[in-house]
Design a protein around this motif. Structure first.
Motif, PDB file in Angstrom:
ATOM      1  N   LEU A 117       5.545  11.184   9.154  1.00 55.53           N
ATOM      2  CA  LEU A 117       5.084  12.638   9.455  1.00 55.53           C
ATOM      3  C   LEU A 117       6.236  13.471  10.099  1.00 55.53           C
ATOM      4  N   GLY A 118       6.219  14.651   9.677  1.00 49.81           N
ATOM      5  CA  GLY A 118       7.035  15.438  10.563  1.00 49.81           C
ATOM      6  C   GLY A 118       6.128  16.720  11.256  1.00 49.81           C
ATOM      7  N   LEU A 119       6.645  17.329  12.264  1.00 42.85           N
ATOM      8  CA  LEU A 119       5.763  18.061  13.104  1.00 42.85           C
ATOM      9  C   LEU A 119       6.840  19.498  12.985  1.00 42.85           C
ATOM     10  N   ALA A 120       6.409  20.491  12.350  1.00 39.01           N
ATOM     11  CA  ALA A 120       7.171  21.886  12.324  1.00 39.01           C
ATOM     12  C   ALA A 120       6.367  22.682  13.108  1.00 39.01           C
ATOM     13  N   ILE A 121       7.266  23.439  13.828  1.00 40.81           N
ATOM     14  CA  ILE A 121       6.354  24.422  14.668  1.00 40.81           C
ATOM     15  C   ILE A 121       7.306  25.878  14.811  1.00 40.81           C
ATOM     16  N   GLY A 122       6.338  27.132  14.621  1.00 41.91           N
ATOM     17  CA  GLY A 122       6.905  28.194  15.134  1.00 41.91           C
ATOM     18  C   GLY A 122       6.388  28.796  16.201  1.00 41.91           C
ATOM     19  N   ALA A 123       7.000  29.058  17.056  1.00 38.53           N
ATOM     20  CA  ALA A 123       6.440  29.715  18.417  1.00 38.53           C
ATOM     21  C   ALA A 123       7.323  30.567  19.126  1.00 38.53           C
ATOM     22  N   ASP A 124       6.762  31.869  19.568  1.00 36.39           N
ATOM     23  CA  ASP A 124       7.538  32.625  20.346  1.00 36.39           C
ATOM     24  C   ASP A 124       7.058  33.599  21.344  1.00 36.39           C
ATOM     25  N   VAL A 125       7.733  33.929  22.278  1.00 37.80           N
ATOM     26  CA  VAL A 125       7.295  34.911  23.309  1.00 37.80           C
ATOM     27  C   VAL A 125       8.258  35.906  23.178  1.00 37.80           C
ATOM     28  N   SER A 126       8.224  36.756  22.083  1.00 37.21           N
ATOM     29  CA  SER A 126       9.359  37.628  21.659  1.00 37.21           C
ATOM     30  C   SER A 126       9.584  38.810  22.631  1.00 37.21           C
ATOM     31  N   GLN A 127      10.917  39.313  22.470  1.00 34.02           N
ATOM     32  CA  GLN A 127      11.080  40.178  23.542  1.00 34.02           C
ATOM     33  C   GLN A 127      11.398  41.544  22.778  1.00 34.02           C
ATOM     34  N   GLY A 128      11.058  42.580  23.556  1.00 34.46           N
ATOM     35  CA  GLY A 128      11.201  43.926  22.988  1.00 34.46           C
ATOM     36  C   GLY A 128      11.531  44.702  24.276  1.00 34.46           C
ATOM     37  N   ALA A 129      12.699  45.487  24.448  1.00 34.98           N
ATOM     38  CA  ALA A 129      13.084  46.166  25.355  1.00 34.98           C
ATOM     39  C   ALA A 129      12.306  47.357  25.757  1.00 34.98           C
ATOM     40  N   PRO A 130      12.173  47.429  27.141  1.00 38.53           N
ATOM     41  CA  PRO A 130      11.294  48.640  27.649  1.00 38.53           C
ATOM     42  C   PRO A 130      11.730  49.902  26.858  1.00 38.53           C
ATOM     43  N   GLY A 131      10.404  50.522  26.371  1.00 33.66           N
ATOM     44  CA  GLY A 131      10.897  51.710  25.597  1.00 33.66           C
ATOM     45  C   GLY A 131      11.201  51.708  24.258  1.00 33.66           C
ATOM     46  N   ASP A 132      11.780  50.555  23.570  1.00 34.82           N
ATOM     47  CA  ASP A 132      12.178  50.369  22.513  1.00 34.82           C
ATOM     48  C   ASP A 132      10.877  50.388  21.368  1.00 34.82           C
ATOM     49  N   ALA A 133      11.344  50.540  20.243  1.00 30.27           N
ATOM     50  CA  ALA A 133      10.008  50.409  19.145  1.00 30.27           C
ATOM     51  C   ALA A 133       9.442  49.141  19.049  1.00 30.27           C
ATOM     52  N   LEU A 134      10.271  47.952  19.106  1.00 33.76           N
ATOM     53  CA  LEU A 134       9.909  46.849  19.260  1.00 33.76           C
ATOM     54  C   LEU A 134       8.868  46.444  20.242  1.00 33.76           C
ATOM     55  N   GLU A 135       8.846  47.165  21.278  1.00 36.37           N
ATOM     56  CA  GLU A 135       7.954  46.808  22.470  1.00 36.37           C
ATOM     57  C   GLU A 135       6.441  47.058  21.961  1.00 36.37           C
ATOM     58  N   TYR A 136       6.328  47.683  20.990  1.00 38.66           N
ATOM     59  CA  TYR A 136       4.882  47.930  20.484  1.00 38.66           C
ATOM     60  C   TYR A 136       4.355  46.958  19.785  1.00 38.66           C
ATOM     61  N   THR A 137       5.350  45.683  19.231  1.00 36.87           N
ATOM     62  CA  THR A 137       4.558  44.948  18.146  1.00 36.87           C
ATOM     63  C   THR A 137       5.275  43.421  18.794  1.00 36.87           C
ATOM     64  N   ALA A 138       6.144  43.313  19.682  1.00 35.21           N
ATOM     65  CA  ALA A 138       6.578  42.007  19.959  1.00 35.21           C
ATOM     66  C   ALA A 138       5.659  41.186  20.874  1.00 35.21           C
ATOM     67  N   ALA A 139       5.128  40.217  20.148  1.00 36.07           N
ATOM     68  CA  ALA A 139       3.917  39.539  20.830  1.00 36.07           C
ATOM     69  C   ALA A 139       4.310  37.944  21.154  1.00 36.07           C
ATOM     70  N   ALA A 140       3.271  37.152  21.528  1.00 34.86           N
ATOM     71  CA  ALA A 140       3.427  35.800  21.674  1.00 34.86           C
ATOM     72  C   ALA A 140       2.527  34.905  21.118  1.00 34.86           C
ATOM     73  N   GLY A 141       2.717  33.913  20.362  1.00 34.79           N
ATOM     74  CA  GLY A 141       1.972  33.050  19.949  1.00 34.79           C
ATOM     75  C   GLY A 141       2.626  31.892  19.172  1.00 34.79           C
ATOM     76  N   GLY A 142       1.793  30.910  18.601  1.00 32.43           N
ATOM     77  CA  GLY A 142       2.528  29.971  17.681  1.00 32.43           C
ATOM     78  C   GLY A 142       1.754  28.990  16.817  1.00 32.43           C
ATOM     79  N   VAL A 143       2.286  28.310  15.773  1.00 29.38           N
ATOM     80  CA  VAL A 143       1.548  27.490  15.032  1.00 29.38           C
ATOM     81  C   VAL A 143       2.499  26.114  14.547  1.00 29.38           C
ATOM     82  N   ALA A 144       1.689  25.311  14.571  1.00 29.48           N
ATOM     83  CA  ALA A 144       2.270  23.913  14.085  1.00 29.48           C
ATOM     84  C   ALA A 144       1.702  23.361  12.850  1.00 29.48           C
ATOM     85  N   CYS A 145       2.685  22.618  12.040  1.00 32.84           N
ATOM     86  CA  CYS A 145       1.964  21.928  11.023  1.00 32.84           C
ATOM     87  C   CYS A 145       2.525  20.567  10.756  1.00 32.84           C
TER      88      CYS A 145
END
Lengths: 349, 131
Positions: free
Chosen positions: A134-162
Protein backbone atom coordinates in the motif's frame (compact mmCIF):
# COMPACT_ATOMS: atom_id res chain seq x y z
CA UNK A 1 -4.28 -5.01 -13.02
CA UNK A 2 -6.64 -2.86 -10.94
CA UNK A 3 -5.16 0.03 -8.95
CA UNK A 4 -7.22 2.33 -6.80
CA UNK A 5 -8.02 4.30 -3.70
CA UNK A 6 -8.36 1.94 -0.72
CA UNK A 7 -9.18 4.81 1.62
CA UNK A 8 -9.08 8.59 1.93
CA UNK A 9 -9.12 11.09 4.78
CA UNK A 10 -9.46 14.85 4.89
CA UNK A 11 -8.65 17.56 7.41
CA UNK A 12 -9.64 21.23 7.48
CA UNK A 13 -8.73 23.54 10.40
CA UNK A 14 -11.76 24.92 12.20
CA UNK A 15 -10.95 28.63 11.94
CA UNK A 16 -12.25 30.84 9.10
CA UNK A 17 -11.77 34.41 8.03
CA UNK A 18 -14.35 36.10 5.80
CA UNK A 19 -13.48 37.98 2.61
CA UNK A 20 -15.17 41.08 4.13
CA UNK A 21 -12.70 41.06 7.04
CA UNK A 22 -9.61 40.95 4.81
CA UNK A 23 -11.11 43.55 2.44
CA UNK A 24 -11.90 45.82 5.41
CA UNK A 25 -8.23 46.03 6.27
CA UNK A 26 -6.98 46.79 2.77
CA UNK A 27 -9.87 48.99 1.62
CA UNK A 28 -10.95 46.58 -1.13
CA UNK A 29 -14.48 46.01 -2.41
CA UNK A 30 -15.54 42.76 -0.72
CA UNK A 31 -18.65 42.28 -2.86
CA UNK A 32 -16.67 42.63 -6.09
CA UNK A 33 -14.03 40.21 -4.77
CA UNK A 34 -16.63 37.61 -3.78
CA UNK A 35 -18.31 37.91 -7.19
CA UNK A 36 -15.00 37.68 -9.02
CA UNK A 37 -13.40 34.89 -6.99
CA UNK A 38 -16.55 32.97 -5.96
CA UNK A 39 -14.86 32.56 -2.56
CA UNK A 40 -16.64 33.80 0.59
CA UNK A 41 -14.35 32.67 3.41
CA UNK A 42 -11.15 30.65 3.85
CA UNK A 43 -9.79 28.24 6.43
CA UNK A 44 -7.04 29.38 8.80
CA UNK A 45 -4.71 27.06 10.76
CA UNK A 46 -4.49 27.24 14.55
CA UNK A 47 -1.26 28.69 16.01
CA UNK A 48 0.10 25.16 16.47
CA UNK A 49 -0.94 23.71 13.09
CA UNK A 50 1.29 23.39 10.04
CA UNK A 51 1.47 21.20 6.93
CA UNK A 52 2.85 18.28 9.00
CA UNK A 53 0.07 18.31 11.62
CA UNK A 54 -2.57 18.62 8.87
CA UNK A 55 -0.96 15.75 6.91
CA UNK A 56 -0.97 13.58 10.06
CA UNK A 57 -4.63 14.28 10.83
CA UNK A 58 -5.65 13.51 7.22
CA UNK A 59 -3.52 10.34 7.18
CA UNK A 60 -4.95 9.12 10.52
CA UNK A 61 -8.43 9.70 9.13
CA UNK A 62 -7.57 7.64 6.01
CA UNK A 63 -6.20 4.78 8.15
CA UNK A 64 -9.28 4.88 10.42
CA UNK A 65 -11.64 4.83 7.43
CA UNK A 66 -10.33 1.52 6.02
CA UNK A 67 -9.13 -0.05 9.28
CA UNK A 68 -5.93 -1.43 7.71
CA UNK A 69 -2.75 -2.31 9.58
CA UNK A 70 -0.57 0.80 8.99
CA UNK A 71 2.58 -1.35 8.83
CA UNK A 72 1.33 -2.50 5.39
CA UNK A 73 2.03 1.01 4.05
CA UNK A 74 5.33 0.78 2.17
CA UNK A 75 5.60 4.39 0.97
CA UNK A 76 4.60 7.76 2.44
CA UNK A 77 4.77 10.73 0.08
CA UNK A 78 3.60 14.15 1.26
CA UNK A 79 3.05 16.89 -1.27
CA UNK A 80 3.11 20.48 -0.01
CA UNK A 81 4.52 23.90 -0.76
CA UNK A 82 4.66 24.72 2.96
CA UNK A 83 6.70 21.83 4.41
CA UNK A 84 7.71 22.98 7.92
CA UNK A 85 11.34 22.02 7.36
CA UNK A 86 13.45 22.97 4.33
CA UNK A 87 15.49 19.83 5.03
CA UNK A 88 13.79 16.99 6.96
CA UNK A 89 10.89 15.20 5.35
CA UNK A 90 7.35 15.83 6.55
CA UNK A 91 6.67 12.24 5.44
CA UNK A 92 8.93 10.86 8.22
CA UNK A 93 6.76 12.65 10.80
CA UNK A 94 3.58 11.32 9.17
CA UNK A 95 4.97 7.76 8.93
CA UNK A 96 5.85 7.76 12.63
CA UNK A 97 2.56 9.33 13.71
CA UNK A 98 0.43 6.71 11.94
CA UNK A 99 2.60 3.73 12.95
CA UNK A 100 3.85 2.92 9.44
CA UNK A 101 7.57 3.22 10.29
CA UNK A 102 10.23 1.84 10.03
CA UNK A 103 9.96 -0.50 7.02
CA UNK A 104 8.80 2.02 4.41
CA UNK A 105 10.19 4.53 1.97
CA UNK A 106 9.36 8.22 2.33
CA UNK A 107 9.93 11.51 0.53
CA UNK A 108 8.37 14.94 0.23
CA UNK A 109 6.90 16.19 -3.02
CA UNK A 110 6.62 19.75 -4.26
CA UNK A 111 4.72 20.89 -7.36
CA UNK A 112 2.73 23.93 -6.22
CA UNK A 113 -0.93 22.83 -5.95
CA UNK A 114 -0.60 19.41 -7.58
CA UNK A 115 2.10 17.83 -5.38
CA UNK A 116 -0.53 15.58 -3.77
CA UNK A 117 -1.69 14.08 -7.07
CA UNK A 118 1.95 13.64 -8.18
CA UNK A 119 2.37 11.60 -4.96
CA UNK A 120 -0.68 9.49 -5.93
CA UNK A 121 0.89 8.72 -9.32
CA UNK A 122 4.17 7.67 -7.65
CA UNK A 123 2.25 5.37 -5.30
CA UNK A 124 0.32 3.90 -8.26
CA UNK A 125 3.63 3.01 -9.91
CA UNK A 126 5.12 1.40 -6.80
CA UNK A 127 1.93 -0.53 -6.03
CA UNK A 128 1.44 -1.79 -9.59
CA UNK A 129 5.10 -2.89 -9.86
CA UNK A 130 4.69 -4.95 -6.68
CA UNK A 131 7.41 -3.00 -4.84
CA UNK A 132 4.97 -2.07 -2.07
CA UNK A 133 1.63 -3.37 -0.76
CA UNK A 134 0.00 0.00 0.00
CA UNK A 135 1.13 3.59 -0.62
CA UNK A 136 0.07 6.73 1.25
CA UNK A 137 -0.12 9.93 -0.81
CA UNK A 138 -0.94 13.23 0.88
CA UNK A 139 -1.52 16.79 -0.24
CA UNK A 140 -1.41 19.25 2.69
CA UNK A 141 -0.72 22.96 2.96
CA UNK A 142 -0.84 26.03 5.14
CA UNK A 143 -0.48 28.23 2.09
CA UNK A 144 1.02 31.69 2.16
CA UNK A 145 -0.39 34.93 0.82
CA UNK A 146 1.48 38.20 1.42
CA UNK A 147 -0.47 40.82 3.39
CA UNK A 148 -2.47 42.91 0.93
CA UNK A 149 -1.74 40.58 -2.01
CA UNK A 150 -4.60 39.12 -4.09
CA UNK A 151 -3.58 35.64 -2.89
CA UNK A 152 -4.40 36.59 0.70
CA UNK A 153 -8.12 36.27 -0.10
CA UNK A 154 -7.86 32.60 -1.03
CA UNK A 155 -4.63 31.07 0.44
CA UNK A 156 -6.06 28.58 2.95
CA UNK A 157 -5.14 25.47 4.96
CA UNK A 158 -6.16 21.84 4.69
CA UNK A 159 -5.10 18.42 3.50
CA UNK A 160 -6.22 15.08 2.11
CA UNK A 161 -4.58 11.66 2.30
CA UNK A 162 -5.22 8.72 -0.04
CA UNK A 163 -4.15 5.11 0.51
CA UNK A 164 -3.41 3.46 -2.83
CA UNK A 165 -3.56 -0.31 -3.26
CA UNK A 166 -4.30 -3.08 -5.74
CA UNK A 167 -6.30 -5.71 -3.81
CA UNK A 168 -9.66 -5.63 -5.55
CA UNK A 169 -11.52 -6.56 -2.35
CA UNK A 170 -10.08 -3.43 -0.66
CA UNK A 171 -10.45 -0.80 -3.40
CA UNK A 172 -13.17 1.83 -2.82
CA UNK A 173 -12.48 3.72 -6.07
CA UNK A 174 -10.66 2.28 -9.09
CA UNK A 175 -8.22 4.65 -10.81
CA UNK A 176 -8.72 3.57 -14.42
CA UNK A 177 -5.95 5.73 -15.81
CA UNK A 178 -3.95 8.91 -15.28
CA UNK A 179 -2.41 11.44 -17.67
CA UNK A 180 -0.12 14.42 -17.07
CA UNK A 181 0.67 17.56 -19.06
CA UNK A 182 3.73 19.57 -17.96
CA UNK A 183 5.63 22.59 -19.31
CA UNK A 184 8.06 25.20 -17.92
CA UNK A 185 5.66 28.09 -17.28
CA UNK A 186 6.62 30.85 -14.80
CA UNK A 187 3.09 31.65 -13.58
CA UNK A 188 3.79 31.39 -9.83
CA UNK A 189 6.86 30.72 -7.70
CA UNK A 190 8.49 31.21 -4.30
CA UNK A 191 12.26 31.63 -4.07
CA UNK A 192 14.33 29.84 -1.40
CA UNK A 193 14.07 31.61 1.98
CA UNK A 194 11.23 33.91 0.91
CA UNK A 195 8.14 34.02 3.14
CA UNK A 196 5.59 34.63 0.39
CA UNK A 197 5.17 33.53 -3.24
CA UNK A 198 5.06 35.75 -6.31
CA UNK A 199 2.60 35.36 -9.14
CA UNK A 200 2.29 36.55 -12.71
CA UNK A 201 -1.04 38.38 -12.17
CA UNK A 202 -3.43 37.73 -15.06
CA UNK A 203 -0.70 35.65 -16.75
CA UNK A 204 -1.58 32.81 -14.35
CA UNK A 205 -4.92 32.23 -16.12
CA UNK A 206 -4.59 31.25 -19.78
CA UNK A 207 -0.92 30.14 -20.10
CA UNK A 208 -1.01 28.49 -16.68
CA UNK A 209 -4.28 27.06 -15.37
CA UNK A 210 -6.46 26.86 -18.50
CA UNK A 211 -3.81 25.59 -20.94
CA UNK A 212 -2.63 22.80 -18.61
CA UNK A 213 -6.02 21.76 -17.26
CA UNK A 214 -7.69 21.60 -20.71
CA UNK A 215 -4.75 19.76 -22.33
CA UNK A 216 -4.45 17.31 -19.43
CA UNK A 217 -8.19 16.63 -19.29
CA UNK A 218 -8.62 16.25 -23.07
CA UNK A 219 -5.46 14.12 -23.20
CA UNK A 220 -6.83 11.61 -20.72
CA UNK A 221 -10.27 11.44 -22.32
CA UNK A 222 -8.67 10.86 -25.75
CA UNK A 223 -6.33 8.22 -24.30
CA UNK A 224 -9.12 6.13 -22.78
CA UNK A 225 -11.92 7.08 -25.20
CA UNK A 226 -14.31 8.82 -22.81
CA UNK A 227 -16.41 11.97 -23.04
CA UNK A 228 -17.59 14.41 -20.32
CA UNK A 229 -21.08 12.88 -20.38
CA UNK A 230 -19.60 9.48 -19.41
CA UNK A 231 -18.90 10.87 -15.92
CA UNK A 232 -21.26 11.48 -13.01
CA UNK A 233 -18.90 13.94 -11.30
CA UNK A 234 -15.95 16.15 -12.22
CA UNK A 235 -13.35 17.88 -10.06
CA UNK A 236 -10.87 20.50 -11.24
CA UNK A 237 -8.20 22.28 -9.20
CA UNK A 238 -9.96 25.08 -7.38
CA UNK A 239 -7.73 28.13 -6.70
CA UNK A 240 -11.02 30.04 -6.62
CA UNK A 241 -14.58 29.22 -7.64
CA UNK A 242 -14.39 30.90 -11.04
CA UNK A 243 -11.54 28.92 -12.65
CA UNK A 244 -12.94 25.39 -12.16
CA UNK A 245 -16.43 26.57 -13.20
CA UNK A 246 -15.07 28.14 -16.39
CA UNK A 247 -12.77 25.22 -17.28
CA UNK A 248 -15.61 22.73 -16.72
CA UNK A 249 -17.75 24.66 -19.21
CA UNK A 250 -14.85 24.84 -21.71
CA UNK A 251 -14.41 21.07 -21.54
CA UNK A 252 -18.13 20.27 -21.77
CA UNK A 253 -18.82 19.32 -18.14
CA UNK A 254 -22.00 20.60 -16.50
CA UNK A 255 -22.44 22.65 -13.33
CA UNK A 256 -24.19 19.66 -11.71
CA UNK A 257 -21.13 17.45 -12.30
CA UNK A 258 -18.72 19.81 -10.49
CA UNK A 259 -21.06 21.02 -7.73
CA UNK A 260 -20.45 18.26 -5.11
CA UNK A 261 -16.67 18.68 -5.26
CA UNK A 262 -16.59 22.47 -5.36
CA UNK A 263 -15.60 23.29 -1.77
CA UNK A 264 -13.46 26.38 -2.41
CA UNK A 265 -16.24 28.98 -1.74
CA UNK A 266 -16.36 27.85 1.93
CA UNK A 267 -12.71 27.00 2.70
CA UNK A 268 -10.55 28.76 0.09
CA UNK A 269 -7.67 27.23 -1.86
CA UNK A 270 -6.00 24.47 0.16
CA UNK A 271 -3.23 24.28 -2.49
CA UNK A 272 -1.80 20.71 -2.47
CA UNK A 273 -5.06 19.61 -0.84
CA UNK A 274 -7.29 21.51 -3.27
CA UNK A 275 -8.19 19.01 -6.02
CA UNK A 276 -7.94 16.11 -3.57
CA UNK A 277 -10.43 17.90 -1.27
CA UNK A 278 -12.85 18.04 -4.20
CA UNK A 279 -12.29 14.31 -4.87
CA UNK A 280 -12.82 13.51 -1.17
CA UNK A 281 -16.03 15.58 -1.03
CA UNK A 282 -17.25 13.76 -4.16
CA UNK A 283 -16.37 10.31 -2.78
CA UNK A 284 -18.32 11.29 0.35
CA UNK A 285 -21.53 11.20 -1.69
CA UNK A 286 -20.80 9.08 -4.79
CA UNK A 287 -22.60 5.75 -5.25
CA UNK A 288 -21.06 2.46 -6.37
CA UNK A 289 -20.58 2.52 -10.14
CA UNK A 290 -20.36 6.32 -10.37
CA UNK A 291 -17.51 7.71 -12.45
CA UNK A 292 -15.44 10.73 -11.40
CA UNK A 293 -13.18 12.78 -13.67
CA UNK A 294 -10.50 14.84 -11.88
CA UNK A 295 -7.72 17.19 -13.00
CA UNK A 296 -5.28 18.76 -10.57
CA UNK A 297 -3.19 21.77 -11.56
CA UNK A 298 0.13 22.93 -10.16
CA UNK A 299 1.79 26.20 -11.09
CA UNK A 300 5.13 25.99 -12.72
CA UNK A 301 3.21 24.30 -14.44
CA UNK A 302 1.48 20.99 -14.94
CA UNK A 303 -1.71 18.99 -14.58
CA UNK A 304 -2.56 15.43 -13.52
CA UNK A 305 -5.84 13.94 -14.72
CA UNK A 306 -7.55 10.85 -13.32
CA UNK A 307 -10.50 8.74 -14.40
CA UNK A 308 -12.06 7.07 -11.36
CA UNK A 309 -14.88 4.54 -10.86
CA UNK A 310 -16.41 4.09 -7.41
CA UNK A 311 -16.89 0.51 -6.13
CA UNK A 312 -19.30 -1.12 -3.65
CA UNK A 313 -16.60 -0.80 -0.96
CA UNK A 314 -17.28 2.94 -0.66
CA UNK A 315 -20.52 2.33 1.25
CA UNK A 316 -18.68 0.24 3.85
CA UNK A 317 -15.84 2.70 4.58
CA UNK A 318 -17.41 6.12 4.03
CA UNK A 319 -18.79 6.78 7.51
CA UNK A 320 -15.82 5.53 9.54
CA UNK A 321 -14.17 8.99 9.35
CA UNK A 322 -15.48 12.57 9.09
CA UNK A 323 -16.73 13.67 5.66
CA UNK A 324 -15.57 16.96 4.14
CA UNK A 325 -19.04 18.43 4.79
CA UNK A 326 -18.74 17.49 8.48
CA UNK A 327 -15.25 18.99 8.66
CA UNK A 328 -16.29 22.35 7.25
CA UNK A 329 -19.50 22.85 9.19
CA UNK A 330 -19.54 24.85 12.44
CA UNK A 331 -16.48 27.07 11.82
CA UNK A 332 -15.02 29.59 14.28
CA UNK A 333 -14.80 33.00 12.60
CA UNK A 334 -11.80 35.16 13.49
CA UNK A 335 -10.80 38.74 12.76
CA UNK A 336 -7.70 39.85 10.89
CA UNK A 337 -5.70 40.41 14.08
CA UNK A 338 -6.19 36.82 15.21
CA UNK A 339 -5.59 35.60 11.65
CA UNK A 340 -2.27 37.46 11.65
CA UNK A 341 -1.35 35.78 14.95
CA UNK A 342 -2.33 32.32 13.74
CA UNK A 343 -0.38 32.72 10.50
CA UNK A 344 2.77 33.96 12.26
CA UNK A 345 2.53 37.38 10.64
CA UNK A 346 3.17 38.93 14.07
CA UNK A 347 6.80 38.59 15.11
CA UNK A 348 7.47 38.65 18.85
CA UNK A 349 11.24 39.04 18.60
CA UNK B 1 14.38 20.60 25.51
CA UNK B 2 17.38 18.86 23.99
CA UNK B 3 16.95 16.99 20.70
CA UNK B 4 17.91 13.53 22.09
CA UNK B 5 15.65 13.95 25.12
CA UNK B 6 12.66 14.67 22.89
CA UNK B 7 13.55 11.94 20.38
CA UNK B 8 13.68 9.22 23.07
CA UNK B 9 10.02 9.81 23.96
CA UNK B 10 8.87 10.76 20.45
CA UNK B 11 6.72 7.72 19.69
CA UNK B 12 5.03 7.96 23.07
CA UNK B 13 4.26 11.67 22.55
CA UNK B 14 3.01 11.26 18.95
CA UNK B 15 0.85 8.19 19.47
CA UNK B 16 -0.02 8.15 23.19
CA UNK B 17 1.88 4.90 23.55
CA UNK B 18 2.02 3.60 27.11
CA UNK B 19 1.93 0.22 28.79
CA UNK B 20 -0.63 -2.14 30.32
CA UNK B 21 -0.21 -4.77 33.04
CA UNK B 22 -2.00 -7.92 31.91
CA UNK B 23 -1.85 -9.29 35.49
CA UNK B 24 -3.74 -6.49 37.32
CA UNK B 25 -5.20 -4.56 34.35
CA UNK B 26 -3.62 -1.18 35.20
CA UNK B 27 -2.62 1.18 32.36
CA UNK B 28 0.46 3.45 32.48
CA UNK B 29 1.22 6.70 30.68
CA UNK B 30 4.05 7.56 30.29
CA UNK B 31 5.00 3.89 29.82
CA UNK B 32 6.37 1.92 32.79
CA UNK B 33 8.50 -1.17 32.41
CA UNK B 34 7.43 -2.58 35.79
CA UNK B 35 3.92 -2.70 37.24
CA UNK B 36 3.70 -0.67 40.47
CA UNK B 37 1.10 -3.12 41.85
CA UNK B 38 2.38 -6.51 40.78
CA UNK B 39 6.16 -5.82 40.80
CA UNK B 40 7.98 -8.91 39.55
CA UNK B 41 4.72 -10.84 39.09
CA UNK B 42 3.42 -8.21 36.64
CA UNK B 43 3.19 -8.80 32.90
CA UNK B 44 3.72 -5.55 30.99
CA UNK B 45 2.69 -5.06 27.35
CA UNK B 46 2.78 -2.04 25.02
CA UNK B 47 -0.54 -0.22 24.69
CA UNK B 48 -1.75 2.61 22.49
CA UNK B 49 -4.34 4.74 24.26
CA UNK B 50 -7.60 5.55 22.46
CA UNK B 51 -7.02 9.26 23.08
CA UNK B 52 -10.33 10.04 24.74
CA UNK B 53 -10.82 11.27 28.28
CA UNK B 54 -12.03 14.16 30.41
CA UNK B 55 -10.64 17.27 32.05
CA UNK B 56 -9.85 16.76 35.76
CA UNK B 57 -8.71 20.34 36.26
CA UNK B 58 -7.28 23.18 34.16
CA UNK B 59 -5.75 26.62 34.15
CA UNK B 60 -5.45 29.37 31.55
CA UNK B 61 -1.87 30.52 31.00
CA UNK B 62 -1.51 34.23 30.25
CA UNK B 63 2.15 34.68 31.20
CA UNK B 64 3.73 31.97 29.10
CA UNK B 65 7.14 30.41 29.50
CA UNK B 66 9.84 31.08 26.92
CA UNK B 67 8.89 29.55 23.58
CA UNK B 68 5.17 29.53 24.32
CA UNK B 69 4.55 33.32 24.20
CA UNK B 70 2.88 33.17 20.79
CA UNK B 71 0.32 30.64 22.01
CA UNK B 72 -0.83 32.64 25.07
CA UNK B 73 -3.47 32.69 26.35
CA UNK B 74 -3.80 28.90 26.26
CA UNK B 75 -5.48 26.23 28.36
CA UNK B 76 -3.35 23.69 30.19
CA UNK B 77 -5.25 20.78 31.71
CA UNK B 78 -4.84 17.54 33.61
CA UNK B 79 -6.69 14.99 31.52
CA UNK B 80 -7.78 11.59 32.80
CA UNK B 81 -7.71 9.15 29.89
CA UNK B 82 -10.60 6.67 29.68
CA UNK B 83 -8.21 3.81 30.47
CA UNK B 84 -7.19 5.47 33.76
CA UNK B 85 -3.90 7.38 33.63
CA UNK B 86 -3.78 11.18 33.84
CA UNK B 87 -1.51 13.48 31.89
CA UNK B 88 -0.90 17.21 31.52
CA UNK B 89 -1.60 18.66 28.08
CA UNK B 90 -2.95 21.70 26.27
CA UNK B 91 -6.63 21.87 25.30
CA UNK B 92 -6.89 23.75 21.99
CA UNK B 93 -9.07 24.47 18.99
CA UNK B 94 -12.17 25.94 20.49
CA UNK B 95 -13.59 29.28 21.48
CA UNK B 96 -15.55 27.51 24.22
CA UNK B 97 -14.09 27.75 27.72
CA UNK B 98 -12.84 24.53 29.27
CA UNK B 99 -14.63 23.09 32.30
CA UNK B 100 -14.02 20.26 34.73
CA UNK B 101 -15.52 17.07 33.34
CA UNK B 102 -15.34 18.26 29.69
CA UNK B 103 -14.92 15.34 27.28
CA UNK B 104 -11.83 15.68 25.09
CA UNK B 105 -10.01 13.72 22.37
CA UNK B 106 -6.40 13.74 21.23
CA UNK B 107 -5.06 15.61 18.18
CA UNK B 108 -1.62 15.94 16.60
CA UNK B 109 -0.20 19.44 17.04
CA UNK B 110 3.04 21.37 17.27
CA UNK B 111 4.18 21.49 20.91
CA UNK B 112 6.95 24.02 20.39
CA UNK B 113 10.15 24.71 18.55
CA UNK B 114 13.77 25.37 19.37
CA UNK B 115 13.74 28.93 18.03
CA UNK B 116 13.90 29.68 14.30
CA UNK B 117 16.87 27.37 13.70
CA UNK B 118 16.03 24.51 16.07
CA UNK B 119 13.89 21.44 15.61
CA UNK B 120 10.10 21.49 15.73
CA UNK B 121 8.55 19.44 18.53
CA UNK B 122 5.31 17.67 17.63
CA UNK B 123 3.02 15.70 19.92
CA UNK B 124 -0.42 15.26 21.40
CA UNK B 125 -2.84 17.95 22.53
CA UNK B 126 -6.57 17.66 23.15
CA UNK B 127 -9.71 19.26 21.70
CA UNK B 128 -13.25 19.23 23.07
CA UNK B 129 -15.24 16.28 21.68
CA UNK B 130 -18.31 18.42 21.13
CA UNK B 131 -16.85 21.72 20.17
Amino acid sequence: MTIGIVSYGAYVPRYRIKIEEIARLWGDDAEALKRGLMVYEKSVPDVDEDAATIAVEAARSAVARCEIDPSRIGAVYTGSESHPYAVKPTSTIVGQAIGATPVMTAADFEFACKAGTAAIQACMGLVSSGMIDLGLAIGADVSQGAPGDALEYTAAAGGVACIIGKKESEIAAIIEDTYSFTTDTPDFWRREGMAYPEHGGRFTGDPGYFKHVTNGARGLMEKIGTKPEDYDYAVFHQPNGKFPSRVAKLLGFSKAQIEPGLVVPKIGNTYSGSCLMGIAATLDQAKPGDRIFATAFGSGAGSDSFSITVTDKIEEIRNRAPTVAELIKDPIYIDYARYAKHKGKIRLS
Amino acid sequence: MSVPRFWRKLDSRYNLKGTHCVECGEYFYPPRNTCVNCRRQGQIEAYRFKGTGEIVTYTVIHTAAEGFEKQAPYTLAIIKLDEGPSLTAQVVGSSVNAYIGMRVRSVFRKLGEGGERGMIYYGTKFIPVDG
